[in-house]
Design a protein around this motif. Structure first.
Motif: not given
Length: 218
Positions: A203-216
């Motif tokens: 779950r933590i890996t999934e949450l971390a992965r989801a942050t990569q698209a936040l800037r856009n």
């Protein structure tokens, strides 16, 4: 045993160059440090702020620094020079403070430990600038004015960039990241307490992965 820190100090802005979100991590059990850090790394989050809010904070920093050199592990909740010294000896590569004092700034400079100082007022920004710090943490961001405050500061403090932290969520982070004077945000939502206690590293890996698209997304 102390960990020898990197010989070349990091430019503070390098902290923001690895991704849009710095996880603010509170560790209660030292044995969680390594799998938690590995889970964040697997999701593309490389910069980790481990706070000194618990007794496990310092040994967790040392564990991560020793076993995961690819992680950029830093120390949060630095309140005084002794906190900075002990964290540097444990292997922390940067420090984050909830507020700013010249004593903390001077200690970190003496340790070649990059500091992200916390500010909440214009006077604190001016004090940090006078001591040579221009990349600052707005804390607690939501409580002190958040986005409207950052917009107001853009003109008088055009040379300053920020990492807002405190009350920011996955949903509100893009609104902060859309501001020209925001380099990254800090947040605790990447490491939910229930997930850490349950050892739910996927779950933590999934949450971390989801942050990569936040800037856009803003």
């Amino acid at each position: 045993m102390a960990v020898t820190p990197a010989s070349t100090p990091m430019n503070p802005l390098d902290i923001a160059s690895h991704g849009p979100v710095i996880p603010v991590i509170v560790i209660d059990r030292v044995e969680d440090a390594l799998p938690l850090a590995e889970a964040l790394l697997a999701g593309g989050v490389k910069v980790l702020e481990v706070t000194l809010r618990t007794a496990a904070g310092l040994p967790a920093i040392e564990t991560i620094a020793r076993h995961l050199p690819e992680a950029v592990v830093g120390v949060g909740t630095v309140l005084n020079a002794d906190d900075a010294r002990r964290a540097s000896e444990a292997g922390a590569r940067f420090a984050v403070s909830p507020g700013y004092t010249s004593a903390v700034g001077s200690a970190c400079k003496g340790l070649n430990l990059p500091l992200l100082p916390g500010v909440a007022t214009s006077s604190e920004i001016m004090a940090a600038l006078a001591d040579g710090f221009s990349f600052l943490k707005l804390f607690p961001a939501e409580a002190v004015g958040g986005i409207p405050l950052l917009k107001s500061w853009a003109s008088p403090f055009g040379q300053v960039s920020f990492c807002p932290t405190g009350g920011i969520t996955n949903a509100t982070a893009p609104n902060y990241l859309a501001l020209p004077n925001v380099r990254c945000v800090g947040g605790s939502w990447l490491t939910p307490t229930d997930a850490v206690r349950a050892g739910d590293w996927t779950r933590i890996t999934e949450l971390a992965r989801a942050t990569q698209a936040l800037r856009n997304a803003g």
